[in-house]
Design an enzyme around this catalytic site. Structure first.
Site, PDB file in Angstrom:
ATOM      1  N   SER A 299      42.105  42.720  33.203  1.00 26.13           N
ATOM      2  CA  SER A 299      41.096  43.736  32.808  1.00 26.13           C
ATOM      3  C   SER A 299      40.945  44.874  34.068  1.00 26.13           C
ATOM      4  CB  SER A 299      40.033  43.296  32.452  1.00 26.13           C
ATOM      5  OG  SER A 299      40.108  42.771  31.249  1.00 26.13           O
TER       6      SER A 299
ATOM      7  N   HIS B 198      36.143  45.074  34.647  1.00 30.45           N
ATOM      8  CA  HIS B 198      36.144  46.310  34.107  1.00 30.45           C
ATOM      9  C   HIS B 198      35.836  47.398  34.999  1.00 30.45           C
ATOM     10  CE1 HIS B 198      36.328  43.263  30.918  1.00 30.45           C
ATOM     11  NE2 HIS B 198      37.176  44.049  30.190  1.00 30.45           N
TER      12      HIS B 198
END
Length: 177
Positions: free
Chosen positions: A61, A124
């Site tokens: 991610s 993220h």
């Protein structure tokens, strides 16, 4: 970045890597895109260890969000060379992808069912910021050597300072210890 939480997770990451990575590599070559990707993986892993140390961290991610951040910066930096409607479309698509995936990540972190496992979302965010900062320099240097650009060294210094902070934080202050 090589471990994933199921087929859906790895397929989603692969899809984003292909959709964003191939066009970036066609223009900026693989070394620059790889630098942005690995910067996001490293930043995401360390950010997750600081902000969410007791949650699971799997997948790419941080790297995928670095590609998204780098792609966003590529569109912003090179908007004048694009057909305006195409540039706006690309910006809207990347914003839609980020918003929907961040919504899903936040849902999995805070509203996960009792039998599921909450997933960290800090990777993220940190990957996206790493992609925007490193991507700003890497994707804006078409005509000059990257090492001669002062923006590159400023971005690298800021990135290195954040990495050093994260490493020392994990060694001396981490709540996971």
């Amino acid at each position: 970045m090589l471990v994933h939480a199921g087929v859906q997770h790895i397929m989603g990451n692969l899809l984003i890597q292909l959709v964003l990575g191939i066009p970036l590599e066609m223009v900026h070559k693989g070394l620059g895109v790889g630098l942005v990707y690995l910067a996001g993986v490293l930043a995401g892993s360390l950010a997750s260890s600081i902000f969410d140390p007791l949650k699971y961290l799997v997948g790419a991610s941080g790297g995928v969000y670095a590609l998204m951040g780098g792609y966003f910066m590529n569109v912003i930096l090179n908007f004048r060379e694009m057909i305006p409607a195409f540039g706006i479309f690309r910006l809207l698509i990347i914003i839609l992808i980020v918003a929907s995936d961040m919504g899903f990540a936040l849902y999995r972190r805070f509203f996960v069912p009792a039998n599921g496992s909450p997933v960290s979302f800090a990777a993220h965010i940190a990957g996206g910021f790493a992609g925007m900062s490193i991507g700003y320099t890497v994707f804006s240097c078409f005509d000059k050597t990257l090492l001669k650009d002062p923006r590159f060294w400023i971005a690298i210094a800021a990135y290195a300072a954040c990495l050093l902070f994260a490493v020392f934080f994990n060694i001396f202050l981490s709540p996971a210890n």
